[in-house]
Write a protein that holds these residues in place. Structure first.
Motif, short mmCIF file in Angstrom:
data_model
loop_
_atom_site.label_atom_id
_atom_site.label_comp_id
_atom_site.label_asym_id
_atom_site.label_seq_id
_atom_site.Cartn_x
_atom_site.Cartn_y
_atom_site.Cartn_z
N HIS A 45 -4.84 2.89 3.12
CA HIS A 45 -3.58 2.25 3.50
C HIS A 45 -2.58 2.51 2.38
CE1 HIS A 45 -1.08 -1.54 4.23
NE2 HIS A 45 -0.92 -1.36 2.95
N ALA A 46 -1.39 3.04 2.72
CA ALA A 46 -0.41 3.37 1.69
C ALA A 46 1.00 3.27 2.26
CB ALA A 46 -0.65 4.79 1.15
N PHE A 47 1.97 3.02 1.38
CA PHE A 47 3.36 3.07 1.79
C PHE A 47 3.70 4.47 2.28
CE2 PHE A 47 3.94 -0.47 -1.35
CZ PHE A 47 4.39 -1.41 -0.44
N GLY A 48 4.51 4.55 3.33
CA GLY A 48 4.88 5.86 3.83
C GLY A 48 6.04 5.81 4.79
N GLY A 81 5.74 12.20 -5.05
CA GLY A 81 5.35 13.53 -5.47
C GLY A 81 3.94 13.90 -5.03
N PRO A 82 3.47 15.08 -5.44
CA PRO A 82 2.18 15.61 -4.96
C PRO A 82 0.99 14.71 -5.25
CG PRO A 82 3.47 17.33 -6.02
CD PRO A 82 4.20 16.05 -6.28
N LEU A 83 1.00 14.01 -6.39
CA LEU A 83 -0.16 13.19 -6.75
C LEU A 83 0.04 11.70 -6.46
CD1 LEU A 83 -1.17 14.81 -10.18
CD2 LEU A 83 -2.08 15.30 -7.89
N GLY A 84 1.28 11.29 -6.18
CA GLY A 84 1.56 9.89 -5.94
C GLY A 84 1.01 9.40 -4.61
N ALA A 85 0.95 8.09 -4.46
CA ALA A 85 0.28 7.48 -3.30
C ALA A 85 1.13 7.53 -2.03
CB ALA A 85 -0.08 6.03 -3.61
N PHE A 86 2.46 7.60 -2.13
CA PHE A 86 3.30 7.47 -0.94
C PHE A 86 3.07 8.62 0.05
CE2 PHE A 86 7.01 5.00 -3.11
CZ PHE A 86 6.16 3.91 -3.29
#
Length: 348
Positions: free
Chosen positions: A231-234, A278-283
């Motif tokens: 589950h992540a912000f998106g 970004g590429p490694l962030g959770a969003f």
């Protein structure tokens, strides 16, 4: 891979009852739209504070069941520590009957603590409450007649619990944050794991997910039984700049008030926000192509994901923006993710 939406029925800018009525009607419209667009699941959280309208999530899910046909309906998460497992099971068993076998539970201790004093519970019992109530919930799920005793609830002596759900067993996921003991507990019980990653770099959660899988294997469960969701912000828009610009303002508002104070969040700045995008962030933020590729990276980083859930409305997005994002997820992101999985394409 299943892809869905989680909602906390957020409302940040108006406290009137008329606004609340409209907010819930729009939420049901989004769930119905997600069903039509081919999303796999929709979850409703549980909070007991001004910013959210989800204090009775099974009520919202039951209303959604009457307006949908295929999408799976679940909590995100049920604060089991503050509930009676008998009543929790009855509510979700009823939802399963209403939805013709589409109900699921994601249970946890809750990242906010307002439910504990509200229901006369002590925070000193934070973990003990959950452990005991989870044990009883699982026993009720697996047995029509229940004999049980514990510390926080009167004993049960061969008492039946009704109704029984369509699904046998009723799916129960364990919702976790960053506590190693929670990952181990899920593995030892062989429960599906839903990891809430609301910040940081996703790959940093891999050691915790490994703990879950190792505990499950030691407990005798097969690898295919130890499934993981995220589950992540998106948010998804036609292009990545548009997605970031539209989400940032609402996210800053939502995360700069009482929620930020209660959770000790750092100040929201555009560079911090962009790092999460970004590429490694959770969003899970960007164009359909960028989001599809990021979902694949998240899955690789965590050793394989069965379900990914977007948390969008907590960022204070407008209804029409959320409806458009749901359509893009259903018509573009899901097919792209399926193509990537089928082809096994390497991603940078």
């Amino acid at each position: 891979m299943e892809i869905g939406i989680d909602s906390f029925a957020a409302k940040f800018d108006d406290n009137s009852n008329d606004n609340d009525v409209e907010a819930l009607e729009q939420l049901l419209d989004r769930i119905e739209h997600a069903d039509k667009m081919g999303l796999h699941s929709f979850g409703i959280g549980e909070h007991h504070r001004r910013e959210f309208l989800d204090s009775a999530p099974t009520m919202i899910l039951a209303a959604a069941a009457a307006r949908t046909k295929r999408i799976r309906l679940h909590s995100a998460v049920t604060v089991l520590s503050a509930g009676d497992p008998v009543r929790v099971f009855q509510n979700f068993a009823t939802l399963d009957l209403l939805s013709k076998g589409r109900a699921e539970m994601v249970v946890g201790r809750g990242s906010f603590v307002e439910a504990y004093p509200l229901f006369g519970l002590s925070l000193q019992d934070y973990d003990a409450l959950f452990a005991e109530k989870l044990g009883l919930l699982l026993k009720i799920r697996d047995n029509e007649f229940v004999t049980w005793s514990g510390k926080f609830r009167p004993a049960m002596n061969n008492q039946p619990v009704y109704p029984r759900p369509v699904q046998k067993p009723l799916p129960i996921w364990l919702g976790v944050g960053g506590t190693p003991e929670s990952f181990v507990r899920a593995g030892m019980l062989g429960l599906p794991l839903m990891v809430a990653i609301i910040g940081g770099e996703t790959h940093r959660f891999r050691p915790l997910v490994d703990l879950y899988r190792q505990a499950g294997l030691r407990a005798g469960y097969k690898p295919e039984q130890l499934i993981v969701g995220m589950h992540a912000f998106g948010y998804v828009a036609e292009n990545s700049k548009q997605a970031a610009d539209e989400m940032y303002e609402g996210y800053k508002i939502a995360m700069s008030g009482s929620i930020a104070k209660d959770r000790n969040f750092p100040p929201i700045t555009r560079p911090r926000f962009d790092a999460q995008a970004g590429p490694l962030g959770a969003f899970l933020l960007g164009s359909p192509q960028d989001v599809a590729e990021k979902i694949k990276r998240h899955s690789d980083a965590l050793g394989g994901l069965t379900r990914v859930s977007f948390q969008m409305d907590t960022a204070n997005m407008k209804h029409d923006q959320l409806m458009n994002a749901i359509e893009l997820i259903g018509t573009q992101v899901i097919p792209m993710v399926n193509d990537i999985n089928d082809l096994g394409l390497p991603l940078k």
